[in-house]
Design an enzyme around this catalytic site. Structure first.
Site, PDB file in Angstrom:
ATOM      1  N   GLU A 201      -6.350  -4.283   0.400  1.00  0.00           N
ATOM      2  CA  GLU A 201      -6.732  -4.450   1.787  1.00  0.00           C
ATOM      3  C   GLU A 201      -8.250  -4.320   1.871  1.00  0.00           C
ATOM      4  O   GLU A 201      -8.912  -3.869   0.944  1.00  0.00           O
ATOM      5  CB  GLU A 201      -6.055  -3.395   2.667  1.00  0.00           C
ATOM      6  CG  GLU A 201      -4.541  -3.598   2.685  1.00  0.00           C
ATOM      7  CD  GLU A 201      -3.807  -2.890   3.808  1.00  0.00           C
ATOM      8  OE1 GLU A 201      -3.879  -1.650   3.860  1.00  0.00           O
ATOM      9  OE2 GLU A 201      -3.158  -3.582   4.625  1.00  0.00           O
TER      10      GLU A 201
ATOM     11  N   GLU B 152       0.884  -1.186   0.000  1.00  0.00           N
ATOM     12  CA  GLU B 152       0.000   0.000   0.000  1.00  0.00           C
ATOM     13  C   GLU B 152       0.904   1.213   0.000  1.00  0.00           C
ATOM     14  O   GLU B 152       1.457   1.587   1.031  1.00  0.00           O
ATOM     15  CB  GLU B 152      -0.880  -0.005   1.254  1.00  0.00           C
ATOM     16  CG  GLU B 152      -1.929  -1.092   1.276  1.00  0.00           C
ATOM     17  CD  GLU B 152      -3.000  -0.909   0.224  1.00  0.00           C
ATOM     18  OE1 GLU B 152      -3.027   0.140  -0.449  1.00  0.00           O
ATOM     19  OE2 GLU B 152      -3.799  -1.836   0.057  1.00  0.00           O
TER      20      GLU B 152
ATOM     21  N   CYS C 112      -2.571   8.910   2.027  1.00  0.00           N
ATOM     22  CA  CYS C 112      -1.993   8.387   0.784  1.00  0.00           C
ATOM     23  C   CYS C 112      -2.902   8.558  -0.423  1.00  0.00           C
ATOM     24  O   CYS C 112      -2.449   8.782  -1.528  1.00  0.00           O
ATOM     25  CB  CYS C 112      -1.691   6.915   0.971  1.00  0.00           C
ATOM     26  SG  CYS C 112      -3.135   6.011   1.540  1.00  0.00           S
TER      27      CYS C 112
HETATM   28  P1  NAD Z   1       8.217   5.085   4.640  1.00  0.00           P
HETATM   29  O1  NAD Z   1       8.242   4.353   3.364  1.00  0.00           O
HETATM   30  O2  NAD Z   1       9.308   6.008   4.966  1.00  0.00           O
HETATM   31  O3  NAD Z   1       8.153   4.051   5.861  1.00  0.00           O
HETATM   32  C1  NAD Z   1       7.124   3.086   5.958  1.00  0.00           C
HETATM   33  C2  NAD Z   1       7.559   1.995   6.917  1.00  0.00           C
HETATM   34  O4  NAD Z   1       8.572   1.197   6.299  1.00  0.00           O
HETATM   35  C3  NAD Z   1       8.153   2.492   8.234  1.00  0.00           C
HETATM   36  O5  NAD Z   1       7.685   1.667   9.277  1.00  0.00           O
HETATM   37  C4  NAD Z   1       9.659   2.289   8.021  1.00  0.00           C
HETATM   38  O6  NAD Z   1      10.367   2.109   9.218  1.00  0.00           O
HETATM   39  C5  NAD Z   1       9.664   1.024   7.193  1.00  0.00           C
HETATM   40  N1  NAD Z   1      10.866   0.809   6.381  1.00  0.00           N
HETATM   41  C6  NAD Z   1      11.702   1.730   5.843  1.00  0.00           C
HETATM   42  N2  NAD Z   1      12.688   1.125   5.136  1.00  0.00           N
HETATM   43  C7  NAD Z   1      12.468  -0.212   5.217  1.00  0.00           C
HETATM   44  C8  NAD Z   1      13.138  -1.360   4.683  1.00  0.00           C
HETATM   45  N3  NAD Z   1      14.208  -1.245   3.918  1.00  0.00           N
HETATM   46  N4  NAD Z   1      12.623  -2.572   4.965  1.00  0.00           N
HETATM   47  C9  NAD Z   1      11.515  -2.695   5.713  1.00  0.00           C
HETATM   48  N5  NAD Z   1      10.843  -1.654   6.259  1.00  0.00           N
HETATM   49  C10 NAD Z   1      11.313  -0.415   6.005  1.00  0.00           C
HETATM   50  O7  NAD Z   1       6.804   5.817   4.674  1.00  0.00           O
HETATM   51  P2  NAD Z   1       6.254   6.885   5.723  1.00  0.00           P
HETATM   52  O8  NAD Z   1       7.012   8.159   5.508  1.00  0.00           O
HETATM   53  O9  NAD Z   1       6.209   6.290   7.088  1.00  0.00           O
HETATM   54  O10 NAD Z   1       4.754   7.058   5.237  1.00  0.00           O
HETATM   55  C11 NAD Z   1       4.382   7.899   4.196  1.00  0.00           C
HETATM   56  C12 NAD Z   1       4.192   7.120   2.914  1.00  0.00           C
HETATM   57  O11 NAD Z   1       3.284   6.058   3.123  1.00  0.00           O
HETATM   58  C13 NAD Z   1       3.606   7.958   1.814  1.00  0.00           C
HETATM   59  O12 NAD Z   1       4.235   7.687   0.592  1.00  0.00           O
HETATM   60  C14 NAD Z   1       2.166   7.512   1.765  1.00  0.00           C
HETATM   61  O13 NAD Z   1       1.538   7.708   0.542  1.00  0.00           O
HETATM   62  C15 NAD Z   1       2.299   6.074   2.116  1.00  0.00           C
HETATM   63  N6  NAD Z   1       1.022   5.558   2.642  1.00  0.00           N
HETATM   64  C16 NAD Z   1       0.294   4.679   1.879  1.00  0.00           C
HETATM   65  C17 NAD Z   1      -0.940   4.221   2.331  1.00  0.00           C
HETATM   66  C18 NAD Z   1      -1.756   3.268   1.509  1.00  0.00           C
HETATM   67  O14 NAD Z   1      -2.623   2.597   2.066  1.00  0.00           O
HETATM   68  N7  NAD Z   1      -1.571   3.151   0.224  1.00  0.00           N
HETATM   69  C19 NAD Z   1      -1.410   4.636   3.577  1.00  0.00           C
HETATM   70  C20 NAD Z   1      -0.636   5.516   4.315  1.00  0.00           C
HETATM   71  C21 NAD Z   1       0.582   5.968   3.846  1.00  0.00           C
END
Ligand code: NAD
Length: 485
Positions: free
Chosen positions: A459, A251, A285
């Protein structure tokens, strides 16, 4: 502060709170003041091992129960979440900075909806019978095993529940890693599931940065990874999962279009654009951040939008009168301010907002740019903040092709009073989740997810069950085996 935001310990493993202070400390900051309100420690390898071992052990016991028994526990957890909605909402507000006005109706409540919905479906999981003359095949819908959930920071309770509820309904165990920015709420979800009767180890929460997520994803005991996060993280996690052929749900981010035709109900279109850009300070998002407005209605749309935005109540998110809170962190605030500066430098016209508020915390005004063109950075990149880009268009075909001209495909919306046009346009929009005369509704009954770079899998809805289980086919021969030799 009267409310206790410091959790009993950093992690929830095997039915209880667990601490290991040798893990890197993570400061939890209240976005409305910038104050530190709690500390948790990132999971050490020993903590990760405990979480995975207990999940693996518990999963077998959980999968041996009937779906109805599992479902009853999920539904009990839903009831507990609803009973504690106010406390959970206050915690969500401290964790994220989102106004209590929102968290009271959108977070623990939607988490409870997921637990109730998938609890109800758990007893309905079946395979099928396929008759082949005298022989027959039957299928068994089986759990995947240990699933890992990794969350973003905008909806910490909802994301934990949207992943844990279908996973547990299918007989899997979950190890969930919240975002390091908002680590508090998922602990409560695991605690409530345990209190509702989920066996120890069925839902574990471990804290940490990306490295902790990465070590969970690559552990051979893990069968599936569900990530909510950005596209760059999604690419890394998907690639790591692919190396071991694991199931994934991704997502990810978006730059979704919202198309407003001349014949739209102006008040509803403005309302949809506000919901789709400024709810949760724009940190959603699926937001419709590229608002294509047909030229005939453009000025009226911008005037009414500015008028309604002036009614936003910006301030203390714990005051229920507040309708617009801070950004989640200073880092996110800086990212968004840079985009606002880029928008101005590239020639977009600032209609309203654009400034950081002179007060503690990470407050930014709701911001609208008009006269935005397709190639501007603010029309191409996900900003993840309260910044709306308004673009003009003339014809339906033009709006559709420009709306689709993006690598993302999470959501899309159309406002029009022409019913045939609404369906015709939506059918051509490249997005996983579309809205007609509405924006950003996400009921648990409806599939949610993206196409193109916005993700893989869905989801919510019955469809989520397919992403947390797999089918085994069993061929049954009734007669003799005819072998060639
Ligand atoms: P992010 O990608 O920085 O982090 C997301 C999660 O991934 C965090 O828990 C982080 O610790 C973890 N992570 C980072 N690197 C990783 C790796 N190499 N391996 C495993 N886990 C890792 O995102 P963010 O800044 O927390 O959230 C914002 C982003 O999330 C935006 O792009 C938003 O659009 C997206 N988002 C999508 C949805 C959806 O349902 N489509 C919902 C909410 C947010």
């Amino acid at each position: 502060m009267s409310y206790d935001t410091q959790p009993k310990a950093s992690h929830f493993i095997d039915g209880g709170y667990v601490e290991d202070t040798s893990g890197t400390p993570i400061a939890v900051i209240y976005p409305a003041t910038g104050e530190q309100i709690a500390t948790v420690h990132a999971a050490t390898p020993a903590i990760i091992e405990r979480a995975l071992a207990s999940a693996q052990r518990a999963q077998k016991q959980w999968a041996a129960m009937t779906g109805t028994e599992r479902g009853r526990i999920l539904r009990r957890a839903a009831d507990i979440m609803r009973e504690r909605n106010r406390d959970l909402s206050v915690l969500e507000t401290y964790d994220t900075g989102k106004p209590l006005q929102e968290t009271l109706v959108a977070d623990a409540t939607s988490g409870a909806d997921a637990l109730e919905y998938f609890g109800g479906l758990a007893g309905s999981l079946t395979g099928e019978h396929i008759q082949l003359g005298e022989d027959w095949v039957y299928t068994r819908r089986e759990p995947l095993g240990v699933c890992v959930g990794i969350g973003a920071w905008n909806y910490p309770t909802q994301i934990a529940c949207w992943k844990a509820a279908p996973a547990l309904a299918c007989g899997n165990a979950m190890v969930f890693k919240p975002s390091e920015t908002t680590p508090l709420c998922a602990l409560k979800v695991a605690e409530i599931l345990h209190e509702a009767g989920a066996p120890a180890g069925i839902c574990n929460v471990v804290q940490g940065m990306g490295e902790v997520g990465a070590s969970l994803v690559t552990d051979p005991r893990v069968a599936k990874v569900s990530l909510t996060g950005s596209v760059p993280t999604g690419k890394k996690v998907y690639a790591a999962a692919a190396a071991q052929m694991k199931h994934v749900t991704m997502e990810l981010g978006g730059k979704s279009p919202l198309i407003v035709f001349d014949d739209a109900n102006l008040e509803n279109a403005v309302g949809g654009a506000i919901l789709g850009n400024f709810y949760s300070s724009g940190q959603v998002c699926s937001n419709g951040t590229r608002v294509f407005v047909q030229k005939g209605i453009k000025q009226a749309f911008l005037d009414r939008l500015a008028e309604r935005l002036s009614n936003a109540v910006i301030g203390d998110p714990l005051d229920e009168a507040t309708s617009f809170g801070p950004m989640v962190s200073e880092k996110q605030l800086n990212i968004v301010q840079d985009y606002i500066a880029t928008g101005q430098a590239e020639g977009a016209r600032l209609v309203t907002g654009g400034e950081r508020l002179q007060r503690d915390g990470f407050f930014l005004q709701p911001t609208v740019f008009a006269d935005v063109t397709d190639n501007m950075t603010i029309a191409r990149e996900e900003i993840f903040g309260p910044v709306m880009a308004v673009l003009d268009f003339d014809t339906e075909d033009e709006a559709i092709s420009r709306a689709n001209d993006t690598e993302y495909g999470l959501s899309a919306g159309v406002f029009t009073n022409d019913v045939t046009r609404a369906h015709r346009v939506v059918a051509q929009l490249q997005a996983g989740t579309c809205f007609i005369n509405s924006y950003n509704d996400a009921p648990v009954e409806a599939p949610f997810g993206g196409t193109k770079m916005s993700g893989v899998g869905r989801e919510n809805s019955r469809e989520a069950l397919n992403h947390y289980s797999e089918l085994k086919s069993v061929y049954v021969r009734m007669g003799d085996v005819e072998a060639p030799f």
